[in-house]
Write a protein that holds these residues in place. Structure first.
Motif, mmCIF file in Angstrom:
data_model
loop_
_atom_site.group_PDB
_atom_site.id
_atom_site.type_symbol
_atom_site.label_atom_id
_atom_site.label_comp_id
_atom_site.label_asym_id
_atom_site.label_seq_id
_atom_site.Cartn_x
_atom_site.Cartn_y
_atom_site.Cartn_z
ATOM 1 N N LYS A 221 5.237 7.058 42.675
ATOM 2 C CA LYS A 221 6.663 7.058 42.371
ATOM 3 C C LYS A 221 7.416 7.424 43.651
ATOM 4 C CE LYS A 221 10.027 9.148 39.317
ATOM 5 N NZ LYS A 221 10.255 10.064 38.227
ATOM 6 N N LYS A 222 8.328 6.539 44.070
ATOM 7 C CA LYS A 222 9.117 6.777 45.267
ATOM 8 C C LYS A 222 10.487 7.309 44.877
ATOM 9 C CE LYS A 222 7.034 2.952 47.785
ATOM 10 N NZ LYS A 222 7.304 1.732 48.549
ATOM 11 N N THR A 223 10.972 8.270 45.641
ATOM 12 C CA THR A 223 12.312 8.776 45.408
ATOM 13 C C THR A 223 13.008 8.996 46.747
ATOM 14 O OG1 THR A 223 11.584 11.079 45.379
ATOM 15 C CG2 THR A 223 11.690 9.954 43.255
ATOM 16 N N LEU A 224 14.272 8.707 46.777
ATOM 17 C CA LEU A 224 15.125 8.951 47.936
ATOM 18 C C LEU A 224 16.467 9.440 47.412
ATOM 19 C CD1 LEU A 224 14.546 5.669 50.005
ATOM 20 C CD2 LEU A 224 13.595 7.921 50.511
ATOM 21 N N ASN A 225 17.148 10.256 48.201
ATOM 22 C CA ASN A 225 18.482 10.654 47.761
ATOM 23 C C ASN A 225 19.475 9.540 48.089
ATOM 24 O OD1 ASN A 225 19.730 11.018 50.364
ATOM 25 N ND2 ASN A 225 18.766 13.026 50.536
ATOM 26 N N PHE A 226 20.681 9.665 47.586
ATOM 27 C CA PHE A 226 21.687 8.610 47.715
ATOM 28 C C PHE A 226 21.935 8.229 49.167
ATOM 29 C CE2 PHE A 226 26.106 7.188 48.131
ATOM 30 C CZ PHE A 226 26.086 6.105 47.273
ATOM 31 N N ASN A 227 22.131 9.227 50.047
ATOM 32 C CA ASN A 227 22.419 8.927 51.451
ATOM 33 C C ASN A 227 21.244 8.252 52.143
ATOM 34 O OD1 ASN A 227 24.940 10.025 51.077
ATOM 35 N ND2 ASN A 227 24.600 11.812 52.347
ATOM 36 N N GLU A 228 20.018 8.562 51.728
ATOM 37 C CA GLU A 228 18.855 7.894 52.312
ATOM 38 C C GLU A 228 18.809 6.428 51.902
ATOM 39 O OE1 GLU A 228 15.446 11.306 52.782
ATOM 40 O OE2 GLU A 228 15.943 10.665 50.749
ATOM 41 N N ILE A 229 19.107 6.141 50.662
ATOM 42 C CA ILE A 229 19.129 4.747 50.202
ATOM 43 C C ILE A 229 20.297 4.006 50.853
ATOM 44 C CG2 ILE A 229 19.528 3.239 48.201
ATOM 45 C CD1 ILE A 229 17.873 5.211 46.557
ATOM 46 N N THR B 141 11.766 -4.953 43.412
ATOM 47 C CA THR B 141 10.884 -3.848 43.810
ATOM 48 C C THR B 141 11.737 -2.695 44.333
ATOM 49 O OG1 THR B 141 10.695 -4.545 46.122
ATOM 50 C CG2 THR B 141 9.113 -5.509 44.540
ATOM 51 N N PHE B 142 11.110 -1.548 44.525
ATOM 52 C CA PHE B 142 11.803 -0.401 45.088
ATOM 53 C C PHE B 142 12.300 -0.725 46.499
ATOM 54 C CE2 PHE B 142 12.046 3.621 47.397
ATOM 55 C CZ PHE B 142 12.866 4.343 46.551
ATOM 56 N N ASP B 143 11.488 -1.426 47.275
ATOM 57 C CA ASP B 143 11.899 -1.807 48.630
ATOM 58 C C ASP B 143 13.128 -2.716 48.596
ATOM 59 O OD1 ASP B 143 9.915 -0.279 49.803
ATOM 60 O OD2 ASP B 143 8.505 -1.945 49.935
ATOM 61 N N ASP B 144 13.199 -3.622 47.612
ATOM 62 C CA ASP B 144 14.396 -4.463 47.436
ATOM 63 C C ASP B 144 15.614 -3.582 47.168
ATOM 64 O OD1 ASP B 144 12.847 -6.766 47.661
ATOM 65 O OD2 ASP B 144 12.857 -7.180 45.506
ATOM 66 N N LEU B 145 15.449 -2.591 46.297
ATOM 67 C CA LEU B 145 16.543 -1.689 45.948
ATOM 68 C C LEU B 145 17.072 -0.993 47.197
ATOM 69 C CD1 LEU B 145 17.013 0.625 43.005
ATOM 70 C CD2 LEU B 145 17.051 1.625 45.279
ATOM 71 N N VAL B 146 16.172 -0.464 48.016
ATOM 72 C CA VAL B 146 16.586 0.236 49.230
ATOM 73 C C VAL B 146 17.313 -0.718 50.169
ATOM 74 C CG1 VAL B 146 15.759 1.446 51.281
ATOM 75 C CG2 VAL B 146 14.787 1.992 49.040
ATOM 76 N N ARG B 147 16.808 -1.918 50.338
ATOM 77 C CA ARG B 147 17.431 -2.906 51.228
ATOM 78 C C ARG B 147 18.792 -3.357 50.700
ATOM 79 N NH1 ARG B 147 16.490 -8.618 51.381
ATOM 80 N NH2 ARG B 147 14.901 -8.244 49.818
ATOM 81 N N ILE B 148 18.886 -3.603 49.404
ATOM 82 C CA ILE B 148 20.114 -4.131 48.817
ATOM 83 C C ILE B 148 21.214 -3.067 48.725
ATOM 84 C CG2 ILE B 148 21.064 -5.024 46.631
ATOM 85 C CD1 ILE B 148 18.480 -6.781 46.500
ATOM 86 N N PHE B 149 20.845 -1.800 48.569
ATOM 87 C CA PHE B 149 21.852 -0.742 48.500
ATOM 88 C C PHE B 149 22.179 -0.141 49.862
ATOM 89 C CE2 PHE B 149 21.272 -1.093 44.003
ATOM 90 C CZ PHE B 149 22.524 -0.794 43.508
ATOM 91 N N HIS B 150 21.525 -0.605 50.935
ATOM 92 C CA HIS B 150 21.839 -0.120 52.278
ATOM 93 C C HIS B 150 23.279 -0.494 52.620
ATOM 94 C CE1 HIS B 150 21.537 0.321 56.678
ATOM 95 N NE2 HIS B 150 20.633 1.245 56.355
#
Length: 84
Positions: A1-9, A52-61
């Motif tokens: 399970k991956k987690t990042l805070n809002f500013n990291e995402i 995927t989680f990686d998509d989420l991080v990329r799309i919310f950057h």
């Protein structure tokens, strides 16, 4: 399970996002008319493309966010073709 805070995402803080969006303002876009629904914050690669989680991080950057006039956003949203 991956987690990042809002500013990291997001890849920045609120001020960084504000500065990024301001650098992309065009036409009638101002902070003063944001609440009047003249423009919206758009995800360049749409949220619907998250798989995927990686998509989420990329799309919310923050670099995947742009200001878009409402009429331009409607035209873009009418195209349902996945961009990934």
């Amino acid at each position: 399970k991956k987690t990042l805070n809002f500013n990291e995402i997001l890849g920045t803080d609120k001020e960084g996002l504000k500065n990024h969006l301001e650098s992309l303002f065009y036409g009638d876009i101002t902070w003063e008319n944001y609440t009047e629904k003249v423009w919206e914050v758009d995800h360049i690669i749409p949220i619907r493309d998250i798989q995927t989680f990686d998509d989420l991080v990329r799309i919310f950057h923050y670099t995947n966010h742009q200001p878009l006039l409402v009429e331009d956003h409607k035209k873009k949203s009418a195209n349902k073709t996945p961009l990934l």
